[in-house]
Enzyme design. Structure first.
Site, PDB file in Angstrom:
ATOM      1  N   CYS A  32      -3.045   0.091   7.256  1.00 42.86           N
ATOM      2  CA  CYS A  32      -2.232   1.312   7.176  1.00 42.86           C
ATOM      3  C   CYS A  32      -2.480   2.221   8.377  1.00 42.86           C
ATOM      4  O   CYS A  32      -1.533   2.815   8.899  1.00 42.86           O
ATOM      5  CB  CYS A  32      -2.517   2.036   5.868  1.00 42.86           C
ATOM      6  SG  CYS A  32      -1.934   1.073   4.439  1.00 42.86           S
ATOM      7  N   HIS A  52       0.858  -1.185   0.000  1.00 41.59           N
ATOM      8  CA  HIS A  52       0.000   0.000   0.000  1.00 41.59           C
ATOM      9  C   HIS A  52       0.894   1.235   0.000  1.00 41.59           C
ATOM     10  O   HIS A  52       2.010   1.213   0.528  1.00 41.59           O
ATOM     11  CB  HIS A  52      -0.882   0.034   1.250  1.00 41.59           C
ATOM     12  CG  HIS A  52      -2.030  -0.917   1.196  1.00 41.59           C
ATOM     13  ND1 HIS A  52      -3.238  -0.651   1.803  1.00 41.59           N
ATOM     14  CD2 HIS A  52      -2.161  -2.140   0.624  1.00 41.59           C
ATOM     15  CE1 HIS A  52      -4.062  -1.664   1.605  1.00 41.59           C
ATOM     16  NE2 HIS A  52      -3.436  -2.585   0.897  1.00 41.59           N
ATOM     17  N   CYS A  71      -6.693   2.304   5.159  1.00 40.44           N
ATOM     18  CA  CYS A  71      -7.389   1.093   5.606  1.00 40.44           C
ATOM     19  C   CYS A  71      -6.948   0.746   7.033  1.00 40.44           C
ATOM     20  O   CYS A  71      -6.108   1.432   7.616  1.00 40.44           O
ATOM     21  CB  CYS A  71      -7.057  -0.064   4.661  1.00 40.44           C
ATOM     22  SG  CYS A  71      -5.338  -0.645   4.799  1.00 40.44           S
ATOM     23  N   GLU A  75       0.854   3.928   1.730  1.00 44.84           N
ATOM     24  CA  GLU A  75       1.258   4.396   3.056  1.00 44.84           C
ATOM     25  C   GLU A  75       2.414   3.580   3.621  1.00 44.84           C
ATOM     26  O   GLU A  75       3.349   4.143   4.197  1.00 44.84           O
ATOM     27  CB  GLU A  75       0.077   4.329   4.043  1.00 44.84           C
ATOM     28  CG  GLU A  75      -1.118   5.163   3.657  1.00 44.84           C
ATOM     29  CD  GLU A  75      -2.182   4.402   2.885  1.00 44.84           C
ATOM     30  OE1 GLU A  75      -3.377   4.676   3.110  1.00 44.84           O
ATOM     31  OE2 GLU A  75      -1.836   3.530   2.045  1.00 44.84           O
TER      32      GLU A  75
END
Length: 157
Positions: free
Chosen positions: A87, A54, A84, A56
């Site tokens: 993260c 991801h 999410c 992040e």
């Protein structure tokens, strides 16, 4: 709206466009320390075939390397889509001071939509949260991506 927030959200949007260009969901992120970008990331789950890729988490990894520490105190994360649960947990773990979000994610967001993991008083750290920075631009990029994806799938059938 702080112009500084818009400046760095534009950098996050640039990262999201890199994801878009390789067929990934267009999510981008930058981490700023003392008015300097120390970590950048964009969504690469499909390219890397990795759940953890991801935007992040990639940016956190780079920022931690740059800072020489896992703690990212006094840092601000700019991310185009609400983080999410994975993260958001990493953000809390990294002791990030502040998170600036472009658009919210009602189906999976954990910075206020489903839960707000960033500001739970039960945890030993909370992050300051600002939402809706360049929201329209961030939201439109997501809409365009999924519209194109649906269009491609329809043509294949």
């Amino acid at each position: 709206m702080h112009s500084i927030d818009e400046k760095y959200m534009k950098e996050a949007i640039r990262q999201a466009r890199k994801a878009y260009a390789i067929g990934e969901v267009p999510i981008g992120c930058v981490i700023v320390y003392k008015d300097k970008i120390i970590g950048r990331g964009y969504n690469r789950r499909m390219a890397d075939k990795n759940t953890l890729s991801h935007a992040e988490l990639i940016a956190i990894r780079k920022a931690s390397r740059k800072m020489g520490d896992w703690r990212l105190e006094e840092c601000t994360m700019y991310v185009t889509l609400e983080p999410c649960q994975m993260c958001s947990g990493a953000i809390v773990q990294s002791r990030m001071s502040r998170v600036v979000v472009g658009c919210m994610n009602p189906k999976a967001g954990c910075a206020g939509s489903i839960l707000n993991l960033l500001q739970m008083t039960e945890f030993n750290h909370q992050a300051e949260l600002t939402t809706g920075v360049l929201e329209e631009e961030c939201s439109q990029m997501m809409k365009d991506f999924f519209k194109e994806l649906r269009s491609r799938r329809t043509k294949k059938e």
